[in-house]
Design a protein around this motif. Structure first.
Motif, PDB file in Angstrom:
ATOM      1  N   MET A  73       0.830  -1.203   0.000  1.00  0.00           N
ATOM      2  CA  MET A  73       0.000   0.000   0.000  1.00  0.00           C
ATOM      3  C   MET A  73       0.864   1.253   0.000  1.00  0.00           C
ATOM      4  O   MET A  73       0.556   2.243  -0.678  1.00  0.00           O
ATOM      5  N   VAL A  74       1.957   1.206   0.786  1.00  0.00           N
ATOM      6  CA  VAL A  74       2.860   2.360   0.806  1.00  0.00           C
ATOM      7  C   VAL A  74       3.478   2.575  -0.570  1.00  0.00           C
ATOM      8  O   VAL A  74       3.558   3.707  -1.075  1.00  0.00           O
ATOM      9  N   LEU A  75       3.925   1.461  -1.196  1.00  0.00           N
ATOM     10  CA  LEU A  75       4.525   1.585  -2.525  1.00  0.00           C
ATOM     11  C   LEU A  75       3.498   2.088  -3.539  1.00  0.00           C
ATOM     12  O   LEU A  75       3.819   2.935  -4.388  1.00  0.00           O
ATOM     13  N   ILE A  76       2.265   1.572  -3.430  1.00  0.00           N
ATOM     14  CA  ILE A  76       1.221   2.050  -4.339  1.00  0.00           C
ATOM     15  C   ILE A  76       0.942   3.524  -4.094  1.00  0.00           C
ATOM     16  O   ILE A  76       0.770   4.313  -5.039  1.00  0.00           O
ATOM     17  N   GLY A  77       0.894   3.903  -2.788  1.00  0.00           N
ATOM     18  CA  GLY A  77       0.675   5.310  -2.472  1.00  0.00           C
ATOM     19  C   GLY A  77       1.794   6.200  -2.997  1.00  0.00           C
ATOM     20  O   GLY A  77       1.543   7.279  -3.540  1.00  0.00           O
ATOM     21  N   ILE A  78       3.049   5.714  -2.818  1.00  0.00           N
ATOM     22  CA  ILE A  78       4.176   6.502  -3.317  1.00  0.00           C
ATOM     23  C   ILE A  78       4.117   6.614  -4.841  1.00  0.00           C
ATOM     24  O   ILE A  78       4.351   7.694  -5.410  1.00  0.00           O
ATOM     25  N   ALA A  79       3.790   5.479  -5.493  1.00  0.00           N
ATOM     26  CA  ALA A  79       3.677   5.519  -6.958  1.00  0.00           C
ATOM     27  C   ALA A  79       2.557   6.461  -7.388  1.00  0.00           C
ATOM     28  O   ALA A  79       2.716   7.248  -8.333  1.00  0.00           O
ATOM     29  N   GLY A  80       1.405   6.375  -6.679  1.00  0.00           N
ATOM     30  CA  GLY A  80       0.316   7.290  -7.009  1.00  0.00           C
ATOM     31  C   GLY A  80       0.677   8.737  -6.755  1.00  0.00           C
ATOM     32  O   GLY A  80       0.330   9.631  -7.537  1.00  0.00           O
ATOM     33  N   PHE A  81       1.397   8.956  -5.622  1.00  0.00           N
ATOM     34  CA  PHE A  81       1.822  10.323  -5.320  1.00  0.00           C
ATOM     35  C   PHE A  81       2.797  10.836  -6.372  1.00  0.00           C
ATOM     36  O   PHE A  81       2.697  11.995  -6.816  1.00  0.00           O
ATOM     37  N   ALA A  82       3.733   9.952  -6.771  1.00  0.00           N
ATOM     38  CA  ALA A  82       4.676  10.361  -7.815  1.00  0.00           C
ATOM     39  C   ALA A  82       3.958  10.624  -9.132  1.00  0.00           C
ATOM     40  O   ALA A  82       4.265  11.597  -9.846  1.00  0.00           O
ATOM     41  N   LEU A  83       2.984   9.754  -9.441  1.00  0.00           N
ATOM     42  CA  LEU A  83       2.208   9.971 -10.658  1.00  0.00           C
ATOM     43  C   LEU A  83       1.419  11.266 -10.580  1.00  0.00           C
ATOM     44  O   LEU A  83       1.325  12.016 -11.560  1.00  0.00           O
ATOM     45  N   ASN A  84       0.877  11.525  -9.391  1.00  0.00           N
ATOM     46  CA  ASN A  84       0.114  12.767  -9.210  1.00  0.00           C
ATOM     47  C   ASN A  84       1.011  13.981  -9.372  1.00  0.00           C
ATOM     48  O   ASN A  84       0.646  14.968 -10.036  1.00  0.00           O
ATOM     49  N   ILE A  85       2.216  13.892  -8.767  1.00  0.00           N
ATOM     50  CA  ILE A  85       3.154  15.009  -8.902  1.00  0.00           C
ATOM     51  C   ILE A  85       3.557  15.191 -10.359  1.00  0.00           C
ATOM     52  O   ILE A  85       3.631  16.316 -10.873  1.00  0.00           O
ATOM     53  N   SER A  86       3.809  14.045 -11.038  1.00  0.00           N
ATOM     54  CA  SER A  86       4.190  14.144 -12.449  1.00  0.00           C
ATOM     55  C   SER A  86       3.073  14.766 -13.280  1.00  0.00           C
ATOM     56  O   SER A  86       3.311  15.650 -14.098  1.00  0.00           O
ATOM     57  N   ASP A  87       1.840  14.289 -13.034  1.00  0.00           N
ATOM     58  CA  ASP A  87       0.702  14.867 -13.762  1.00  0.00           C
ATOM     59  C   ASP A  87       0.530  16.338 -13.432  1.00  0.00           C
ATOM     60  O   ASP A  87       0.216  17.155 -14.312  1.00  0.00           O
ATOM     61  N   HIS A  88       0.742  16.651 -12.144  1.00  0.00           N
ATOM     62  CA  HIS A  88       0.598  18.048 -11.742  1.00  0.00           C
ATOM     63  C   HIS A  88       1.653  18.917 -12.422  1.00  0.00           C
ATOM     64  O   HIS A  88       1.358  20.036 -12.872  1.00  0.00           O
ATOM     65  N   ARG A  89       2.869  18.402 -12.496  1.00  0.00           N
ATOM     66  CA  ARG A  89       3.926  19.163 -13.166  1.00  0.00           C
ATOM     67  C   ARG A  89       3.624  19.331 -14.646  1.00  0.00           C
ATOM     68  O   ARG A  89       3.810  20.425 -15.202  1.00  0.00           O
ATOM     69  N   VAL A  90       3.156  18.249 -15.268  1.00  0.00           N
ATOM     70  CA  VAL A  90       2.825  18.351 -16.694  1.00  0.00           C
ATOM     71  C   VAL A  90       1.693  19.344 -16.901  1.00  0.00           C
ATOM     72  O   VAL A  90       1.732  20.191 -17.808  1.00  0.00           O
ATOM     73  N   SER A  91       0.659  19.240 -16.031  1.00  0.00           N
ATOM     74  CA  SER A  91      -0.471  20.166 -16.158  1.00  0.00           C
ATOM     75  C   SER A  91      -0.040  21.600 -15.903  1.00  0.00           C
ATOM     76  O   SER A  91      -0.468  22.525 -16.615  1.00  0.00           O
ATOM     77  N   SER A  92       0.814  21.779 -14.872  1.00  0.00           N
ATOM     78  CA  SER A  92       1.295  23.132 -14.576  1.00  0.00           C
ATOM     79  C   SER A  92       2.103  23.691 -15.746  1.00  0.00           C
ATOM     80  O   SER A  92       1.958  24.864 -16.107  1.00  0.00           O
ATOM     81  N   ALA A  93       2.946  22.827 -16.323  1.00  0.00           N
ATOM     82  CA  ALA A  93       3.736  23.284 -17.479  1.00  0.00           C
ATOM     83  C   ALA A  93       2.830  23.656 -18.649  1.00  0.00           C
ATOM     84  O   ALA A  93       3.040  24.673 -19.325  1.00  0.00           O
ATOM     85  N   LYS A  94       1.798  22.839 -18.877  1.00  0.00           N
ATOM     86  CA  LYS A  94       0.872  23.157 -19.965  1.00  0.00           C
ATOM     87  C   LYS A  94       0.127  24.458 -19.691  1.00  0.00           C
ATOM     88  O   LYS A  94      -0.065  25.284 -20.598  1.00  0.00           O
ATOM     89  N   LEU A  95      -0.310  24.633 -18.424  1.00  0.00           N
ATOM     90  CA  LEU A  95      -1.011  25.864 -18.084  1.00  0.00           C
ATOM     91  C   LEU A  95      -0.103  27.083 -18.236  1.00  0.00           C
ATOM     92  O   LEU A  95      -0.544  28.146 -18.699  1.00  0.00           O
ATOM     93  N   LYS A  96       1.163  26.908 -17.835  1.00  0.00           N
ATOM     94  CA  LYS A  96       2.096  28.029 -17.980  1.00  0.00           C
ATOM     95  C   LYS A  96       2.306  28.371 -19.456  1.00  0.00           C
ATOM     96  O   LYS A  96       2.341  29.550 -19.830  1.00  0.00           O
ATOM     97  N   ARG A  97       2.467  27.315 -20.267  1.00  0.00           N
ATOM     98  CA  ARG A  97       2.638  27.587 -21.698  1.00  0.00           C
ATOM     99  C   ARG A  97       1.398  28.245 -22.280  1.00  0.00           C
ATOM    100  O   ARG A  97       1.494  29.173 -23.101  1.00  0.00           O
ATOM    101  N   LEU A  98       0.229  27.778 -21.840  1.00  0.00           N
ATOM    102  CA  LEU A  98      -1.010  28.388 -22.319  1.00  0.00           C
ATOM    103  C   LEU A  98      -1.113  29.835 -21.867  1.00  0.00           C
ATOM    104  O   LEU A  98      -1.515  30.719 -22.658  1.00  0.00           O
ATOM    105  N   ALA A  99      -0.749  30.083 -20.588  1.00  0.00           N
ATOM    106  CA  ALA A  99      -0.803  31.460 -20.089  1.00  0.00           C
ATOM    107  C   ALA A  99       0.168  32.355 -20.854  1.00  0.00           C
ATOM    108  O   ALA A  99      -0.148  33.511 -21.183  1.00  0.00           O
TER     109      ALA A  99
END
Length: 472
Positions: A213-239
């Motif tokens: 569960m911890v590994l899944i949580g860490i993987a999900g958290f890392a995936l969330n951070i990665s998605d957040h970074r990608v989304s933030s980068a896209k939003l910045k480029r759009l802005a």
């Protein structure tokens, strides 16, 4: 439900289900193996006990047979036999017992020299059932009998296994027994070890489940951070694209005003001035002439005002100084123009060695200063406003500070329809990886904008070139 939570559930539930099934299967198999081991150990113990009892009874039969061949009277032989059996003790709690045909106990427990020995007497309530079982087995030709009896060494009732045989010559029932509490203790240890093994295995499974569960949580958290970074980068480029589009549109509108409307107005002004010169001069008494001359003068005055206003709007859309001389001169000119008609003291200064800024940086800081000064003049009612532009080798800072009445920052930020200018300022700065800080209270409002000057963070874009002569 968001996708990442669905993904977390889809990965966690099968793992938990699989581990639960593994735990249940492990417990069932361990208990099954424990029962099988218990049965095997019990059978092995009982077999060894039975073999041992057979040897003891065979030894006693051999002794009795030798006494029977001594040629002495039967009574003497029986007395000697009982005396020998009385002294034949094995282990801590092993002894022989002898009954006659009527079930009478022939061995006197007090003569055995072993404290706590109590023979099964069919004439007592406690010994009736075991004694009858022993006599019945002897009548059947002998064999094993199991019953509960008091153990001499501990004075505790324990399971006992006895082997019984008959002495036909004398009509005796001879037997001995072994207590099985050690067998029960050994079997109890086996069962306890199985339970300990189950608990230890279950603990390991729980630990594995927690780790999964911890590994899944860490993987999900890392995936969330990665998605957040990608989304933030896209939003910045759009802005950035939105800001670039806005600036390009401002440049286009400024160019159209300068090259189109301003030129038409200037041409009209020249034509009207020519017509003004063709009219008769001003009367000698200095009075304003009436008629067409007066109307022409008023029209020229309004035309001049319109030219001034259009030039001001054009400069506000995209000041030529921002592209020609840089941010500091453009801010200085803007402050100078506002100082002429604002109702508060307005100061501007630069600190540090001025640097050549990327176009995106200078445009963003200029718009932030423009919006902050407009907000201060419209809402704050300050007595003094200060604009500071500070240069350093790695970053450039803009500070706009007033001593006005301030505003409720949280209320404005939570208002979905208000504070658009504040959000635009923040998006401009954060879109360039900068830091925007806004603080407001009773002592006034402070706007800070910091932009890094690292070359890797400079966006590759450039607005349309400024119109030549737009500052005229």
């Amino acid at each position: 439900m968001q996708f990442r939570w669905k993904l977390l559930l889809l990965t966690s539930l099968p793992v938990l289900g699989a581990l639960s099934l593994v735990a249940a299967t492990m417990q069932h198999q361990t208990l099954k193996l424990g029962r099988q081991e218990r049965q095997l150990v019990e059978a092995a113990y009982l077999h060894s006990k039975e073999t041992e009892l057979r040897h003891y009874v065979q030894l006693a039969d051999t002794v009795l047979a030798r006494i029977g061949r001594s040629g002495q009277p039967e009574a003497e032989q029986q007395r000697q036999a009982l005396a020998v059996l009385t002294g034949m003790k094995f282990g801590q709690d092993g002894y022989f017992f002898v009954y006659d045909r009527q079930g009478k106990v022939l061995l006197d427990a007090r003569q055995m020299g072993q404290a706590g020995v109590d023979l099964c007497d069919p004439n007592t309530n406690e010994g009736e059932v075991p004694a009858l079982a022993i006599l019945a087995k002897a009548q059947e030709g002998g064999g094993f009998v199991r019953y509960f009896w008091q153990k001499p060494s501990t004075q505790q009732t324990a399971p006992k296994l006895a082997f019984v045989s008959s002495v036909p010559a004398w009509g005796w029932v001879l037997g001995t027994g072994l207590y099985l509490d050690d067998v029960e203790e050994a079997l109890g240890k086996i069962e306890a070890a199985a339970q300990d093994n189950i608990r230890a295995t279950r603990t390991r499974i729980y630990a594995i489940a927690a780790l999964c569960m911890v590994l899944i949580g860490i993987a999900g958290f890392a995936l969330n951070i990665s998605d957040h970074r990608v989304s933030s980068a896209k939003l910045k480029r759009l802005a950035r694209r939105v800001v670039h589009s806005q600036e390009d549109e401002r440049v286009r509108v400024a160019r159209e005003l300068h090259d189109g409307v301003v030129q038409v107005l200037v041409s009209s002004k020249y034509m009207l001035e020519t017509a003004q010169l063709a009219l008769p001069g001003t009367p000698a008494d200095g009075r304003r002439p009436a008629g067409p001359r007066h109307l022409l003068d008023q029209g020229l005055q309004r035309l001049n005002d319109a030219l001034v206003e259009i030039r001001r709007v054009s400069h506000g859309l995209r000041p030529a100084l921002l592209d020609d001389l840089g941010l500091a001169p453009a801010l200085s000119l803007m402050v100078e123009q506002m100082r002429a008609h604002c109702g508060f003291a307005l100061d501007f200064r630069t600190e540090g060695e001025p640097l050549t800024l990327p176009t995106a940086h200078s445009t963003a800081l200029f718009r932030v200063a423009q919006e902050a000064l407009a907000n201060a003049g419209t809402h704050a009612r300050p007595a003094r406003v200060e604009v500071v532009l500070r240069f350093s080798p790695r970053r450039v800072r803009l500070l706009v500070r007033d001593d006005g009445r301030g505003f409720a920052l949280r209320k404005v930020q939570s208002d979905g329809q208000g504070g658009i200018g504040l959000r635009n300022m923040r998006e401009r700065i954060e879109g360039l990886d900068g830091r925007f800080v806004l603080a407001s209270g009773r002592r006034g409002t402070v706007v800070r904008a910091v932009l890094p000057l690292a070359p890797a963070r400079q966006p590759a874009w450039c607005p349309l070139p400024a119109v030549a002569g737009a500052a005229s």
